[in-house]
Motif scaffolding. Structure first.
Motif, mmCIF file in Angstrom:
data_model
loop_
_atom_site.group_PDB
_atom_site.id
_atom_site.type_symbol
_atom_site.label_atom_id
_atom_site.label_comp_id
_atom_site.label_asym_id
_atom_site.label_seq_id
_atom_site.Cartn_x
_atom_site.Cartn_y
_atom_site.Cartn_z
ATOM 1 N N ARG A 63 32.854 -33.486 -10.674
ATOM 2 C CA ARG A 63 31.504 -34.048 -10.614
ATOM 3 C C ARG A 63 30.435 -32.981 -10.828
ATOM 4 N NH1 ARG A 63 29.732 -37.146 -5.227
ATOM 5 N NH2 ARG A 63 31.411 -38.503 -5.965
ATOM 6 N N HIS A 64 30.580 -31.836 -10.160
ATOM 7 C CA HIS A 64 29.513 -30.838 -10.149
ATOM 8 C C HIS A 64 29.617 -29.805 -11.271
ATOM 9 C CE1 HIS A 64 28.076 -32.497 -6.457
ATOM 10 N NE2 HIS A 64 29.184 -32.215 -5.801
ATOM 11 N N ILE A 65 30.790 -29.698 -11.900
ATOM 12 C CA ILE A 65 30.965 -28.683 -12.941
ATOM 13 C C ILE A 65 31.418 -29.309 -14.260
ATOM 14 C CG2 ILE A 65 32.294 -26.640 -13.623
ATOM 15 C CD1 ILE A 65 32.347 -25.819 -10.679
ATOM 16 N N ALA A 66 32.595 -29.940 -14.252
ATOM 17 C CA ALA A 66 33.177 -30.410 -15.511
ATOM 18 C C ALA A 66 32.359 -31.521 -16.162
ATOM 19 C CB ALA A 66 34.609 -30.880 -15.279
ATOM 20 N N ASP A 67 31.778 -32.412 -15.364
ATOM 21 C CA ASP A 67 31.059 -33.556 -15.920
ATOM 22 C C ASP A 67 29.608 -33.245 -16.288
ATOM 23 O OD1 ASP A 67 33.331 -35.014 -15.592
ATOM 24 O OD2 ASP A 67 32.676 -36.094 -13.811
ATOM 25 N N LYS A 68 29.133 -32.042 -16.005
ATOM 26 C CA LYS A 68 27.737 -31.706 -16.268
ATOM 27 C C LYS A 68 27.566 -31.239 -17.718
ATOM 28 C CE LYS A 68 25.986 -32.269 -12.100
ATOM 29 N NZ LYS A 68 24.913 -33.249 -11.827
ATOM 30 N N PRO A 69 26.670 -31.831 -18.475
ATOM 31 C CA PRO A 69 26.465 -31.416 -19.872
ATOM 32 C C PRO A 69 25.880 -30.010 -20.002
ATOM 33 C CG PRO A 69 24.812 -33.025 -19.210
ATOM 34 C CD PRO A 69 25.820 -32.979 -18.104
ATOM 35 N N SER A 70 25.409 -29.427 -18.889
ATOM 36 C CA SER A 70 24.851 -28.075 -18.941
ATOM 37 C C SER A 70 25.908 -26.992 -18.744
ATOM 38 C CB SER A 70 23.774 -27.913 -17.864
ATOM 39 O OG SER A 70 24.326 -28.158 -16.570
ATOM 40 N N THR A 71 27.158 -27.384 -18.443
ATOM 41 C CA THR A 71 28.204 -26.405 -18.161
ATOM 42 C C THR A 71 28.891 -25.948 -19.446
ATOM 43 O OG1 THR A 71 28.638 -27.469 -16.015
ATOM 44 C CG2 THR A 71 30.291 -25.920 -16.837
ATOM 45 N N ALA A 72 28.938 -24.627 -19.646
ATOM 46 C CA ALA A 72 29.601 -24.070 -20.819
ATOM 47 C C ALA A 72 31.073 -23.796 -20.565
ATOM 48 C CB ALA A 72 28.906 -22.775 -21.236
ATOM 49 N N ALA A 73 31.408 -23.331 -19.353
ATOM 50 C CA ALA A 73 32.781 -22.920 -19.072
ATOM 51 C C ALA A 73 33.040 -22.946 -17.582
ATOM 52 C CB ALA A 73 33.052 -21.519 -19.621
#
Length: 432
Positions: free
Chosen positions: A197-207
């Motif tokens: 929810r907080h990392i993988a699903d965020k469109p702002s996360t690169a890696a």
């Protein structure tokens, strides 16, 4: 207590000028080691120790392996450093890496230390990330080095300076101390769901930068399904997977990459400690399209003063060829199964040994004041560590956890002897 007269004099002499801030192991152990042969260390007073820490989890083949020594000696007589120019052994080393690493990780950049290769991985991520993907995920309890970029990942502040940077932290799969207060299996891996929810699903996360098995935190082994959930979500959402295998890479867990055991196919992997049997060496392995991306491969992007130096290449090539030729990954798996049984037997016996966990030849023993409350007991861990040294066994100390990482080449008899010494050390510490 073993004789330490010469060592204490040596420590007093160097203390006049040496900066404090040594590792907890060095501060508590107060030993001066002079020689290493295979799994055995010798100190200045002639005492010997089984080294179940393999240096600092670096000596995969044990101390002074003759083939690594020969390769280093011969190379030292020829050539030490010509920046990152090609040398005769480099192509052969790259071929060996291609055989040992997963097929999709087919491109490599060579460095000297773990933190350096993690920083290189971060530069690749930052250079290739599409517009808008300006955040990087990491896990609580993770450790990626002491340089600024590595510290930013896990929000490791120093003094009054805060360098949280652009990273977002998710929950590590620390089942023994679940941060959510849940238990398996009824937890349904809520920790993994929150990372999604907080990392993988965020469109702002690169890696997402992660240790497949969290090493410095005390060998936190993920439960089945954790990484499958997280990795799948990252794949679905275009988030790169960057495996920090500085500690685990090279076979420590029984596979060349621990990622292979936990069901993750990383886009980048950072390896160091055991890759050259303790000689400074590191490699960034990645997908061709990432490491060849023009934005990531600008002049000097993968160069540094000691990157690709002939000595590191010689030591790494010799180490990896022995691991491959002697089928040591199979040996690690076999010895790991034996160590699993022996250590869980200790857990059954000692109430203050709250948790035992590990894979292959990487194990963590977590000491507590009592099992009901699980209160960490760094005092007991230090006492066990010191008692083990006095008995002739060296392990790795960190807070209230002892880590065990014998060399891949140890035999079953010495493995059992080390566990017996550890058992005696715990007896001494808990009855003191």
């Amino acid at each position: 207590m073993r004789q330490q007269h010469r060592q204490l004099a040596q420590l007093e002499r160097e203390g006049a000028h040496l900066a404090p801030g040594a590792s907890e192991e060095a501060a508590v152990g107060r030993r001066v080691f002079t020689e290493g042969r295979g799994p055995v260390l010798t100190d200045l007073d002639g005492n010997q120790y089984l080294d179940f820490a393999s240096g600092t989890l670096t000596q995969s083949l044990g101390h002074g392996h003759p083939e690594v020594v020969r390769a280093l000696t011969e190379q030292a007589a020829r050539l030490w450093n010509v920046h990152d120019a090609a040398t005769p052994d480099r192509a052969a080393l790259l071929d060996t890496l291609a055989r040992l690493l997963p097929e999709h990780l087919d491109t490599y950049a060579l460095f000297s230390t773990g933190a350096e290769v993690v920083e290189a991985a971060l530069r690749v991520v930052q250079a290739t990330a599409p517009p808008g993907r300006n955040r990087i995920g990491a896990l609580r309890h993770g450790f990626h080095g002491k340089t600024m970029g590595a510290r930013m990942l896990v929000h490791w502040d120093i003094g009054h300076q805060s360098f949280a940077g652009n990273s977002v932290l998710g929950y590590a799969p620390y089942c023994y101390r679940c941060p959510l207060g849940l238990t398996r299996p009824t937890c349904e891996l809520r920790c993994a769901a929150l990372v999604r929810r907080h990392i993988a699903d965020k469109p702002s996360t690169a890696a997402l930068v992660f240790e497949p098995v969290l090493g410095a935190a005390g060998v936190i082994v993920p439960p089945p399904g954790y990484w499958e959930q997280v990795a799948d979500a990252c794949r679905e959402n275009g988030v790169l997977l960057v495996a920090d295998e500085v500690l685990t890479g090279g076979g420590r867990t029984g596979a060349f990459l621990a990622s292979e055991l936990v069901g993750v196919e990383p886009d980048l992997a950072a390896l160091s400690k055991g890759m050259a049997n303790g000689f400074p060496f590191a490699v960034l392995a990645g997908r061709h399209e990432l490491l060849h991306d023009p934005a990531a491969a600008t002049p000097g992007a993968y160069a540094s003063t000691y990157a690709s130096n002939p000595l590191g290449i010689a030591a790494a090539r010799a180490t990896l060829e022995v691991i491959e030729r002697d089928q040591l990954l199979e040996q690690v798996r076999k010895l790991g199964e034996l160590l699993d049984g022996r250590l869980r037997g200790l857990s059954d016996r000692f109430e203050n040994l709250g948790d035992v966990r590990g894979l292959g030849l990487l194990w963590g023993l977590e000491f507590v004041t009592d099992r009901a409350r699980r209160t960490p007991s760094p005092e007991l861990a230090r006492a066990v560590y010191a008692a083990a040294l006095d008995l002739g066994l060296r392990v790795a100390l960190g807070g209230h956890v002892l880590r065990l990482a014998p060399p891949f080449t140890i035999d079953e008899a010495l493995l059992d002897e080390g566990v017996r010494l550890l058992e005696r050390a715990i007896e001494r510490a808990v009855t003191a």
